[in-house]
Design a protein around this motif. Structure first.
Motif, PDB file in Angstrom:
ATOM      1  N   ARG A   7      43.420  14.472 -13.356  1.00 49.63           N
ATOM      2  CA  ARG A   7      43.100  13.546 -14.699  1.00 49.63           C
ATOM      3  C   ARG A   7      42.077  12.720 -14.238  1.00 49.63           C
ATOM      4  N   GLU A  21      38.766   8.863 -26.766  1.00 50.49           N
ATOM      5  CA  GLU A  21      38.607   9.115 -27.983  1.00 50.49           C
ATOM      6  C   GLU A  21      37.555  10.146 -28.456  1.00 50.49           C
ATOM      7  N   ASN A  52      47.052  16.846 -19.213  1.00 50.96           N
ATOM      8  CA  ASN A  52      46.374  15.766 -18.731  1.00 50.96           C
ATOM      9  C   ASN A  52      44.922  15.730 -19.486  1.00 50.96           C
ATOM     10  N   ASP A  78      47.436  14.309 -11.182  1.00 53.71           N
ATOM     11  CA  ASP A  78      46.948  13.097 -11.367  1.00 53.71           C
ATOM     12  C   ASP A  78      45.504  12.894 -10.896  1.00 53.71           C
ATOM     13  N   VAL A 122      45.594  14.001 -22.654  1.00 57.02           N
ATOM     14  CA  VAL A 122      45.582  12.206 -22.235  1.00 57.02           C
ATOM     15  C   VAL A 122      44.114  11.872 -22.135  1.00 57.02           C
ATOM     16  N   GLN A 139      42.425  11.849 -25.575  1.00 57.26           N
ATOM     17  CA  GLN A 139      43.005  10.374 -26.209  1.00 57.26           C
ATOM     18  C   GLN A 139      42.287   9.191 -25.864  1.00 57.26           C
ATOM     19  N   GLU A 140      42.616   8.917 -24.731  1.00 58.82           N
ATOM     20  CA  GLU A 140      41.792   7.508 -24.013  1.00 58.82           C
ATOM     21  C   GLU A 140      40.614   7.408 -24.349  1.00 58.82           C
TER      22      GLU A 140
END
Lengths: 255, 415
Positions: free
Chosen positions: A147, A196, A187, A144, A190, A193-194
């Motif tokens: 990330r 882009e 992570n 976490d 992720v 992705q978030e």
């Protein structure tokens, strides 16, 4: 975990999927072993600023921020950033390209990201390729925290006005039983992705090479020949990846 | 010597008498009738052990048969739930019959065995990693070799390993199990008082853990890969089911509504899993859901994983009755045997995974070799389980009758 699963798929259908993205490569010196299936080099995310610079034929300044796996000890010219520069120059002949490298050895994502503002002021790159995760995996940093560190780092880079590409860990079969890589791969995926932004899946690509027998990454060799070849292929794949993500038309590309 | 031990009811004399005593002593919990061994538990625990072994190896053909490819949860959930179930069954009985102190003493002896097994595995791990550290100097991986830095301080590392704070990859389950077993006396004591309140407290601890991000720290830094404060939920839920909860839930489990919810959830999670392999499918996935859902956290037993396990369990209980004749079929015998000796087989599995990695690295790494290693690993696990059974049923029988009776009771209680 997800990445592992994904990779086992690659192992299975690799033979089928290995439609050569690089078959028509113009660089003759390249060993034939650099094949990467197309899906590992495609991304939905874009690099708008890089695309603009290339369209206008302005000088493209790329900054690679990495850790020790960005370099090969005592042969810097063969490391993937150097190869990236050489190959981009060949592919985009009308384009002045310069790749600089910032190695932050033994720094976690959080430690590296704390220096980004200053770094960006000094270098002002159009495109930043941030390779991270290895040190975090070695020190088993809380995923976490990892990330949020990567998120902060990417935001800082974007705010400084650069396109960002994330690059994940190396596939290192010898140390597979010793460190847990999947949470860090997940992570990074992720965060990409978030935000882009494109993620260059170095892990999956190297794994593919190993499974296909193009490189024997279990090799205990002390010589740097293998490392040079792998970095050369990584540089090629990365160049292709950047060109695709920047949607460089065939007119600008030297094929 | 299984991880939570024989699920056969203790062969006690005067069952009716005990039942009466149990009733007066603890009306809150009901133990299932002493009778036949619950083979379904052995079957699924055996299956979990095989799957954990396969998951510990590098991905290969057999990896496609592991359930984590088809949904959120994996074999670890099954293993911890069944361990909670059987532990509560065995030691709950001990607590009702012999009292808190005796039951606690037996549990602690069990914990010691698991601890010794863990230290044994750590020794093998040290040998492997030292070998790699001295032989492997590929300049491509100078950075990754940093993981070996702890070898420079063996004194600190070994002490930290004994304190369960230094735990290499793939060696996370036993420390989790040790902590859960240490908490078992308290769990059983609470269950004896009010099972539902105990389960409620467990849920509360889970929520608090998520809310305040509680964790067990590890050495040299980081955290436990399986957070016991979160994973206790499955263990306690298993215990709750064993102590009468499953019976009370039978109506819910039998309802078609539950079945359809479970099926819908499993299908949805299957679809989500598919988007990991076939990125094209991701287009049909609302971004909002994606952002809410990811990452699906294994360390803290994500709610999605827990519910996925519940759905699987609900369907299993519904479609695979206790009396299913297939449980007696010779084809499932290897799985059941492995499930009956889970501590030994689990440790063997971890060792075989180390050995498998080693062979792949030193000999060759082709897909054929991969599959061969997985298969022979499973065969070895089966053979070992058979051997242990043989020892228990034949070799130990030659001992004196009286001693045997005592050790049998111990075995059911956790010897």
């Amino acid at each position: 975990m997800k990445a592992k699963v994904l990779l086992s798929l690659i192992l299975l259908c690799g033979c089928v999927a290995a439609s050569s993205a690089r078959a028509e490569d113009a660089v003759p010196a390249g060993p034939p072993a650099c094949e990467v299936p197309a899906y590992l080099l495609t991304t939905e995310s874009q690099l708008p600023k890089t695309a603009e610079i290339i369209r206008d034929n302005k000088p493209l300044e790329i900054l690679v921020i990495g850790s020790r796996s960005t370099a090969i000890p005592s042969s810097e010219d063969s490391s993937y950033p150097a190869r990236l520069q050489a190959i981009l120059k060949e592919k985009l002949p009308s384009e002045p390209v310069h790749v600089s490298v910032e190695i932050q050895s033994k720094k976690t994502a959080e430690e590296a990201a704390s220096g980004f503002v200053k770094l960006m002021e000094a270098k002002k790159p159009t495109l930043v390729i941030w390779q991270t995760g290895t040190v975090d995996a070695i020190r088993s940093i809380d995923p976490d925290e990892f990330r949020s560190a990567v998120t902060d780092g990417v935001s800082a880079l974007q705010q400084a006005g650069a396109d960002v590409v994330l690059m994940n860990l190396q596939y290192s079969p010898r140390t597979e039983t010793m460190m847990s890589v999947p949470p860090y791969l997940d992570n990074m995926r992720v965060v990409a992705q978030e935000h882009e932004i494109p993620l260059f899946d170095r892990f999956a690509i190297m794994r593919q090479w190993n499974d296909q027998g193009q490189f024997d990454l279990f090799n205990p060799t002390r010589g740097s020949e293998l490392a040079k070849q792998v970095h050369d292929c990584l540089g090629r794949a990365l160049a292709q990846f950047v060109i695709d993500a920047a949607h460089v038309g065939p007119a600008q590309q030297q094929n | 010597m299984t991880i939570a031990d024989q699920v056969t009811g203790t062969p006690i004399a005067g069952t009716a008498d005990t039942a009466v005593r149990a009733k007066t002593a603890a009306p809150a919990i009901t133990l299932p009738v002493v009778g036949e061994r619950e083979l379904r538990l052995d079957l699924f625990r055996g299956m979990a052990l095989w799957l954990i072994f396969i998951d510990h190896l590098p991905p290969n053909l057999l990896t496609w048969f592991t359930i984590r490819n088809y949904g959120f949860s994996d074999a670890t959930e099954i293993f911890i739930f069944i361990s909670g179930y059987t532990a509560a069954f065995v030691y709950g009985r001990a607590m009702l019959e012999s009292g808190f102190v005796i039951a606690t003493a037996r549990i602690l002896r069990r914990v010691w065995q698991i601890y010794v097994a863990h230290v044994f595995l750590f020794t093998i791990f040290l040998a492997e990693i030292s070998y790699v550290a001295t032989r492997f100097e590929n300049p491509l991986y100078t950075e990754e070799m940093g993981i070996m830095d702890f070898l420079k301080q063996p004194d600190v590392t070994i002490v930290q390993a004994l304190l369960l704070r230094f735990r290499p990859v793939n060696m996370d389950v036993l420390p989790l199990y040790i902590v859960l077993m240490l908490a078992l006396p308290l769990i059983l004591w609470l269950m004896k008082w009010r099972p539902d309140v105990s389960l409620g407290l467990s849920v509360l601890l889970y929520v608090v853990t998520w809310q305040f991000d509680l964790y067990f720290s590890a050495y040299p830094n980081g955290f436990w890969a399986f957070n016991p404060l979160a994973w206790q939920l499955l263990f306690v839920f298993g215990a709750w089911c064993a102590l009468g909860g499953a019976k009370r839930m039978s109506r819910i489990l039998a309802s078609p509504v539950t079945m359809w919810i479970a099926i819908a959830y499993l299908v949805a999670s299957f679809y989500v899993t598919m988007t990991w392999y076939v990125p094209q499918l991701g287009h049909f996935m609302p971004k909002r859901i994606e952002q809410w859902m990811y990452p699906i956290d294994k360390t803290d037993l994500d709610v999605l994983r827990f519910t996925h396990f519940l759905a699987l369990a609900a369907l299993t209980v519904r479609f695979l009755p206790r009396t299913w004749p297939g449980l007696r079929s010779p084809w499932l015998r290897p799985l059941i045997l492995c499930g009956q000796h889970s501590l030994e087989i689990f440790c063997l599995g971890v060792f075989l995974a180390f050995a498998g990695h080693f062979i792949l690295a030193e000999v060759s790494g082709g897909p054929v070799m991969h599959a061969l290693i997985s298969l022979s690993g499973i065969l070895i696990m089966w053979g070992m389980a058979w051997l242990i059974s043989w020892y228990k049923s034949e070799a130990d029988k030659s001992g004196s009758k009286t001693k045997n009776a005592v050790s049998n009771a111990d075995m059911a209680g956790g010897g």
